[in-house]
Scaffold this motif. Structure first.
Motif, PDB file in Angstrom:
ATOM      1  N   LEU A  31      -5.806   3.339   7.483  1.00 45.05           N
ATOM      2  CA  LEU A  31      -6.825   3.786   6.540  1.00 45.05           C
ATOM      3  C   LEU A  31      -7.149   2.716   5.505  1.00 45.05           C
ATOM      4  N   VAL A  32      -6.123   1.985   5.059  1.00 40.77           N
ATOM      5  CA  VAL A  32      -6.340   0.963   4.022  1.00 40.77           C
ATOM      6  C   VAL A  32      -6.340  -0.451   4.596  1.00 40.77           C
ATOM      7  N   ALA A  33      -6.359  -0.547   5.932  1.00 41.09           N
ATOM      8  CA  ALA A  33      -6.429  -1.842   6.626  1.00 41.09           C
ATOM      9  C   ALA A  33      -5.242  -2.750   6.271  1.00 41.09           C
ATOM     10  N   LEU A  34      -4.045  -2.154   6.219  1.00 39.89           N
ATOM     11  CA  LEU A  34      -2.825  -2.922   5.975  1.00 39.89           C
ATOM     12  C   LEU A  34      -2.159  -3.198   7.321  1.00 39.89           C
ATOM     13  N   PRO A  35      -1.817  -4.452   7.626  1.00 37.34           N
ATOM     14  CA  PRO A  35      -1.156  -4.755   8.901  1.00 37.34           C
ATOM     15  C   PRO A  35       0.068  -3.865   9.098  1.00 37.34           C
ATOM     16  N   PRO A  36       0.258  -3.314  10.300  1.00 33.09           N
ATOM     17  CA  PRO A  36       1.317  -2.322  10.526  1.00 33.09           C
ATOM     18  C   PRO A  36       2.725  -2.842  10.312  1.00 33.09           C
ATOM     19  N   ALA A  37       2.931  -4.160  10.349  1.00 35.11           N
ATOM     20  CA  ALA A  37       4.267  -4.706  10.134  1.00 35.11           C
ATOM     21  C   ALA A  37       4.590  -4.908   8.650  1.00 35.11           C
ATOM     22  N   SER A  38       3.635  -4.655   7.782  1.00 36.45           N
ATOM     23  CA  SER A  38       3.827  -4.884   6.342  1.00 36.45           C
ATOM     24  C   SER A  38       4.822  -3.883   5.754  1.00 36.45           C
ATOM     25  N   THR A  39       5.690  -4.379   4.883  1.00 31.12           N
ATOM     26  CA  THR A  39       6.620  -3.505   4.176  1.00 31.12           C
ATOM     27  C   THR A  39       6.632  -3.896   2.700  1.00 31.12           C
ATOM     28  N   GLY A  40       7.002  -2.950   1.867  1.00 29.63           N
ATOM     29  CA  GLY A  40       7.058  -3.213   0.435  1.00 29.63           C
ATOM     30  C   GLY A  40       6.871  -1.931  -0.341  1.00 29.63           C
ATOM     31  N   ALA A  41       6.659  -2.070  -1.630  1.00 33.53           N
ATOM     32  CA  ALA A  41       6.497  -0.897  -2.489  1.00 33.53           C
ATOM     33  C   ALA A  41       5.747  -1.302  -3.748  1.00 33.53           C
ATOM     34  N   GLY A  94      -6.371  17.351 -16.743  1.00 34.34           N
ATOM     35  CA  GLY A  94      -4.984  17.085 -16.408  1.00 34.34           C
ATOM     36  C   GLY A  94      -4.641  15.611 -16.539  1.00 34.34           C
ATOM     37  N   THR A  95      -3.356  15.339 -16.640  1.00 32.54           N
ATOM     38  CA  THR A  95      -2.866  13.967 -16.659  1.00 32.54           C
ATOM     39  C   THR A  95      -2.667  13.504 -15.230  1.00 32.54           C
ATOM     40  N   ILE A  96      -3.261  12.386 -14.878  1.00 33.84           N
ATOM     41  CA  ILE A  96      -3.116  11.870 -13.522  1.00 33.84           C
ATOM     42  C   ILE A  96      -1.764  11.181 -13.426  1.00 33.84           C
ATOM     43  N   PRO A  97      -0.979  11.482 -12.395  1.00 32.05           N
ATOM     44  CA  PRO A  97       0.405  11.033 -12.354  1.00 32.05           C
ATOM     45  C   PRO A  97       0.577   9.563 -11.989  1.00 32.05           C
ATOM     46  N   VAL A  98       1.779   9.097 -12.275  1.00 28.26           N
ATOM     47  CA  VAL A  98       2.251   7.810 -11.779  1.00 28.26           C
ATOM     48  C   VAL A  98       3.050   8.102 -10.515  1.00 28.26           C
ATOM     49  N   VAL A  99       2.818   7.340  -9.473  1.00 33.97           N
ATOM     50  CA  VAL A  99       3.564   7.524  -8.232  1.00 33.97           C
ATOM     51  C   VAL A  99       3.991   6.162  -7.703  1.00 33.97           C
ATOM     52  N   ARG A 100       5.043   6.163  -6.897  1.00 39.09           N
ATOM     53  CA  ARG A 100       5.484   4.938  -6.234  1.00 39.09           C
ATOM     54  C   ARG A 100       5.236   5.073  -4.742  1.00 39.09           C
ATOM     55  N   LEU A 101       4.578   4.093  -4.160  1.00 36.27           N
ATOM     56  CA  LEU A 101       4.302   4.097  -2.732  1.00 36.27           C
ATOM     57  C   LEU A 101       5.290   3.183  -2.030  1.00 36.27           C
ATOM     58  N   PHE A 102       5.936   3.729  -1.021  1.00 43.18           N
ATOM     59  CA  PHE A 102       6.983   3.014  -0.297  1.00 43.18           C
ATOM     60  C   PHE A 102       6.490   2.758   1.122  1.00 43.18           C
ATOM     61  N   TRP A 103       6.083   1.523   1.380  1.00 45.00           N
ATOM     62  CA  TRP A 103       5.496   1.153   2.674  1.00 45.00           C
ATOM     63  C   TRP A 103       6.586   0.689   3.630  1.00 45.00           C
ATOM     64  N   GLU A 104       7.060   1.606   4.405  1.00 48.13           N
ATOM     65  CA  GLU A 104       8.053   1.286   5.433  1.00 48.13           C
ATOM     66  C   GLU A 104       8.055   2.438   6.418  1.00 48.13           C
ATOM     67  N   PRO A 105       8.090   2.134   7.725  1.00 50.31           N
ATOM     68  CA  PRO A 105       8.075   3.229   8.708  1.00 50.31           C
ATOM     69  C   PRO A 105       9.210   4.204   8.459  1.00 50.31           C
ATOM     70  N   ALA A 106       8.893   5.490   8.560  1.00 50.58           N
ATOM     71  CA  ALA A 106       9.911   6.516   8.351  1.00 50.58           C
ATOM     72  C   ALA A 106      10.948   6.463   9.469  1.00 50.58           C
ATOM     73  N   PRO A 107      12.211   6.833   9.167  1.00 48.68           N
ATOM     74  CA  PRO A 107      13.217   6.914  10.236  1.00 48.68           C
ATOM     75  C   PRO A 107      12.746   7.848  11.338  1.00 48.68           C
ATOM     76  N   SER A 108      13.117   7.556  12.568  1.00 46.81           N
ATOM     77  CA  SER A 108      12.631   8.348  13.702  1.00 46.81           C
ATOM     78  C   SER A 108      12.998   9.819  13.558  1.00 46.81           C
ATOM     79  N   THR A 109      14.108  10.111  12.881  1.00 49.23           N
ATOM     80  CA  THR A 109      14.524  11.493  12.720  1.00 49.23           C
ATOM     81  C   THR A 109      13.615  12.264  11.770  1.00 49.23           C
ATOM     82  N   PHE A 110      12.724  11.565  11.060  1.00 46.08           N
ATOM     83  CA  PHE A 110      11.834  12.243  10.125  1.00 46.08           C
ATOM     84  C   PHE A 110      10.368  12.132  10.540  1.00 46.08           C
TER      85      PHE A 110
END
Length: 204
Positions: A31-41, A94-110
Protein backbone atom coordinates in the motif's frame (compact mmCIF):
# COMPACT_ATOMS: atom_id res chain seq x y z
CA UNK A 1 -6.18 -4.11 20.44
CA UNK A 2 -14.92 2.14 17.32
CA UNK A 3 -11.04 2.11 17.11
CA UNK A 4 -10.86 5.87 17.59
CA UNK A 5 -12.42 6.03 21.08
CA UNK A 6 -10.11 3.29 22.36
CA UNK A 7 -7.03 5.14 21.18
CA UNK A 8 -8.40 8.48 22.24
CA UNK A 9 -8.99 7.27 25.76
CA UNK A 10 -5.45 5.96 25.92
CA UNK A 11 -4.07 9.27 24.70
CA UNK A 12 -5.99 11.22 27.32
CA UNK A 13 -5.46 8.90 30.29
CA UNK A 14 -3.37 10.11 33.21
CA UNK A 15 -0.06 8.49 34.09
CA UNK A 16 2.29 6.50 31.85
CA UNK A 17 0.54 4.79 28.94
CA UNK A 18 2.04 2.32 26.50
CA UNK A 19 2.30 3.61 22.97
CA UNK A 20 0.04 1.44 20.78
CA UNK A 21 2.11 -0.71 18.43
CA UNK A 22 0.88 -0.94 14.83
CA UNK A 23 1.95 -4.14 13.05
CA UNK A 24 1.87 -3.52 9.28
CA UNK A 25 0.97 -6.48 7.07
CA UNK A 26 2.24 -7.58 3.66
CA UNK A 27 -0.66 -5.62 2.16
CA UNK A 28 0.50 -2.50 4.01
CA UNK A 29 3.98 -2.82 2.55
CA UNK A 30 2.42 -2.79 -0.91
CA UNK A 31 0.00 0.00 0.00
CA UNK A 32 2.83 2.42 0.83
CA UNK A 33 5.24 1.06 -1.81
CA UNK A 34 7.79 -0.14 0.76
CA UNK A 35 10.08 -2.97 -0.47
CA UNK A 36 8.92 -6.21 1.21
CA UNK A 37 12.36 -6.95 2.68
CA UNK A 38 12.43 -3.63 4.57
CA UNK A 39 12.47 -3.76 8.36
CA UNK A 40 12.50 -1.08 11.02
CA UNK A 41 10.26 1.02 13.22
CA UNK A 42 9.15 4.59 13.76
CA UNK A 43 6.99 6.43 16.25
CA UNK A 44 4.64 8.85 14.51
CA UNK A 45 2.65 11.72 15.91
CA UNK A 46 -0.21 13.10 13.84
CA UNK A 47 -1.26 16.64 14.66
CA UNK A 48 -3.84 19.03 13.30
CA UNK A 49 -2.71 22.48 12.27
CA UNK A 50 -4.31 25.30 14.30
CA UNK A 51 -7.65 26.47 12.91
CA UNK A 52 -7.41 23.92 10.11
CA UNK A 53 -8.39 20.36 9.18
CA UNK A 54 -4.92 19.85 7.71
CA UNK A 55 -2.95 17.02 9.34
CA UNK A 56 0.82 16.75 9.75
CA UNK A 57 2.87 13.67 10.61
CA UNK A 58 6.15 13.78 12.54
CA UNK A 59 8.25 10.58 12.79
CA UNK A 60 10.75 9.95 15.60
CA UNK A 61 12.77 7.10 17.17
CA UNK A 62 13.37 5.80 13.65
CA UNK A 63 15.21 2.57 12.91
CA UNK A 64 15.65 1.39 9.34
CA UNK A 65 16.24 4.73 7.70
CA UNK A 66 14.26 7.34 5.81
CA UNK A 67 12.19 4.81 3.85
CA UNK A 68 10.75 3.43 7.11
CA UNK A 69 9.97 6.94 8.38
CA UNK A 70 8.21 7.89 5.14
CA UNK A 71 6.28 4.60 4.99
CA UNK A 72 5.20 4.94 8.62
CA UNK A 73 3.81 8.44 8.12
CA UNK A 74 2.20 7.44 4.86
CA UNK A 75 0.39 4.46 6.37
CA UNK A 76 -0.62 6.42 9.47
CA UNK A 77 -2.01 9.26 7.37
CA UNK A 78 -3.82 6.91 5.00
CA UNK A 79 -5.43 4.87 7.76
CA UNK A 80 -5.78 7.47 10.54
CA UNK A 81 -6.52 10.70 8.72
CA UNK A 82 -10.24 10.07 9.06
CA UNK A 83 -9.84 10.32 12.85
CA UNK A 84 -9.59 14.10 12.58
CA UNK A 85 -13.36 14.19 12.28
CA UNK A 86 -13.98 11.93 15.26
CA UNK A 87 -15.54 13.46 18.36
CA UNK A 88 -15.03 12.21 21.90
CA UNK A 89 -17.82 11.23 24.29
CA UNK A 90 -18.53 14.88 25.06
CA UNK A 91 -18.74 15.90 21.41
CA UNK A 92 -15.36 17.64 21.49
CA UNK A 93 -12.55 17.22 18.98
CA UNK A 94 -10.51 14.17 19.89
CA UNK A 95 -6.78 13.95 20.42
CA UNK A 96 -5.09 12.08 17.60
CA UNK A 97 -2.84 9.41 19.11
CA UNK A 98 0.85 8.70 18.91
CA UNK A 99 1.57 5.21 17.62
CA UNK A 100 4.67 3.17 16.86
CA UNK A 101 4.82 1.22 13.61
CA UNK A 102 6.88 -1.94 13.67
CA UNK A 103 7.83 -3.05 10.15
CA UNK A 104 8.74 -6.70 10.37
CA UNK A 105 6.90 -9.80 9.13
CA UNK A 106 4.75 -11.31 11.85
CA UNK A 107 5.77 -14.73 13.22
CA UNK A 108 4.12 -17.52 11.25
CA UNK A 109 2.14 -18.53 14.33
CA UNK A 110 0.37 -15.15 14.24
CA UNK A 111 -0.24 -14.83 10.53
CA UNK A 112 -3.77 -14.76 9.24
CA UNK A 113 -5.96 -13.03 6.70
CA UNK A 114 -6.34 -9.46 7.93
CA UNK A 115 -8.68 -8.46 5.10
CA UNK A 116 -6.76 -5.25 4.49
CA UNK A 117 -6.90 -4.15 8.16
CA UNK A 118 -3.78 -3.57 10.25
CA UNK A 119 -3.57 -5.07 13.76
CA UNK A 120 -2.71 -2.91 16.77
CA UNK A 121 -1.15 -4.12 20.03
CA UNK A 122 -2.62 -1.62 22.49
CA UNK A 123 -0.19 -2.72 25.22
CA UNK A 124 2.73 -1.71 23.00
CA UNK A 125 4.19 -5.24 22.94
CA UNK A 126 4.82 -7.22 19.77
CA UNK A 127 3.44 -10.81 19.72
CA UNK A 128 5.89 -13.57 20.63
CA UNK A 129 5.79 -16.85 18.73
CA UNK A 130 4.49 -19.80 20.73
CA UNK A 131 6.68 -22.73 21.73
CA UNK A 132 6.95 -24.96 18.62
CA UNK A 133 7.31 -28.05 20.83
CA UNK A 134 3.82 -27.44 22.20
CA UNK A 135 2.15 -26.41 18.97
CA UNK A 136 1.35 -29.98 17.95
CA UNK A 137 -0.66 -30.63 21.10
CA UNK A 138 -2.16 -27.17 21.49
CA UNK A 139 -5.88 -26.62 21.18
CA UNK A 140 -6.72 -24.07 18.51
CA UNK A 141 -9.89 -22.10 17.80
CA UNK A 142 -10.09 -20.56 14.32
CA UNK A 143 -12.34 -17.52 14.03
CA UNK A 144 -13.64 -14.93 11.60
CA UNK A 145 -14.32 -11.44 12.92
CA UNK A 146 -16.32 -8.81 11.07
CA UNK A 147 -14.82 -5.32 11.43
CA UNK A 148 -16.68 -2.08 10.89
CA UNK A 149 -15.12 0.85 9.05
CA UNK A 150 -13.43 2.07 12.26
CA UNK A 151 -11.52 -1.16 12.88
CA UNK A 152 -13.74 -2.32 15.75
CA UNK A 153 -14.86 -5.97 15.73
CA UNK A 154 -18.64 -6.26 15.52
CA UNK A 155 -19.19 -10.01 15.41
CA UNK A 156 -17.20 -13.20 15.81
CA UNK A 157 -17.84 -16.74 14.67
CA UNK A 158 -15.76 -19.88 15.20
CA UNK A 159 -14.87 -21.46 11.87
CA UNK A 160 -12.90 -24.41 13.30
CA UNK A 161 -13.64 -25.45 16.87
CA UNK A 162 -10.98 -26.44 19.36
CA UNK A 163 -13.42 -29.09 20.48
CA UNK A 164 -14.08 -27.26 23.73
CA UNK A 165 -16.85 -24.68 23.97
CA UNK A 166 -15.10 -22.78 26.76
CA UNK A 167 -11.97 -22.28 24.65
CA UNK A 168 -13.99 -21.28 21.61
CA UNK A 169 -15.86 -18.68 23.65
CA UNK A 170 -12.57 -17.38 25.05
CA UNK A 171 -11.11 -17.13 21.54
CA UNK A 172 -14.00 -14.91 20.45
CA UNK A 173 -13.60 -12.76 23.58
CA UNK A 174 -9.94 -12.25 22.67
CA UNK A 175 -10.81 -11.54 19.04
CA UNK A 176 -13.50 -9.02 19.95
CA UNK A 177 -11.04 -7.13 22.15
CA UNK A 178 -8.51 -6.64 19.35
CA UNK A 179 -8.29 -3.33 17.47
CA UNK A 180 -7.15 -2.52 13.94
CA UNK A 181 -6.42 0.34 11.63
CA UNK A 182 -9.25 -0.01 9.12
CA UNK A 183 -9.11 -1.51 5.67
CA UNK A 184 -9.42 0.97 2.78
CA UNK A 185 -11.57 0.84 -0.33
CA UNK A 186 -10.41 1.79 -3.84
CA UNK A 187 -10.97 5.48 -3.03
CA UNK A 188 -8.89 5.30 0.14
CA UNK A 189 -11.90 5.42 2.46
CA UNK A 190 -12.23 3.15 5.53
CA UNK A 191 -14.42 0.13 4.83
CA UNK A 192 -15.82 -2.94 6.56
CA UNK A 193 -13.86 -6.16 6.27
CA UNK A 194 -13.31 -9.60 7.80
CA UNK A 195 -10.26 -10.86 9.70
CA UNK A 196 -9.56 -14.59 9.78
CA UNK A 197 -7.17 -15.81 12.43
CA UNK A 198 -6.93 -18.10 15.44
CA UNK A 199 -6.16 -18.43 19.12
CA UNK A 200 -4.00 -21.30 20.42
CA UNK A 201 -4.25 -22.62 23.97
CA UNK A 202 -1.25 -24.39 25.49
CA UNK A 203 -0.39 -25.63 28.97
CA UNK A 204 2.19 -23.52 30.76
Amino acid sequence: MPLAPILLILAQASGPVATPLVLPTTQDYALVALPPASTGAATVRITRRPNSDQLDCTPSAITGGTAIAVASCRLAMMKMGWMAAVKDRNGQDGTIPVVRLFWEPAPSTFQGDMGGATPIALDGKAPIASDPDKAATALQSDYTVRLDATGRPRSCRITQSSGTRRYDDTACLVAMGQRYLPALDDQGRPRETEVKSWVRFTDR
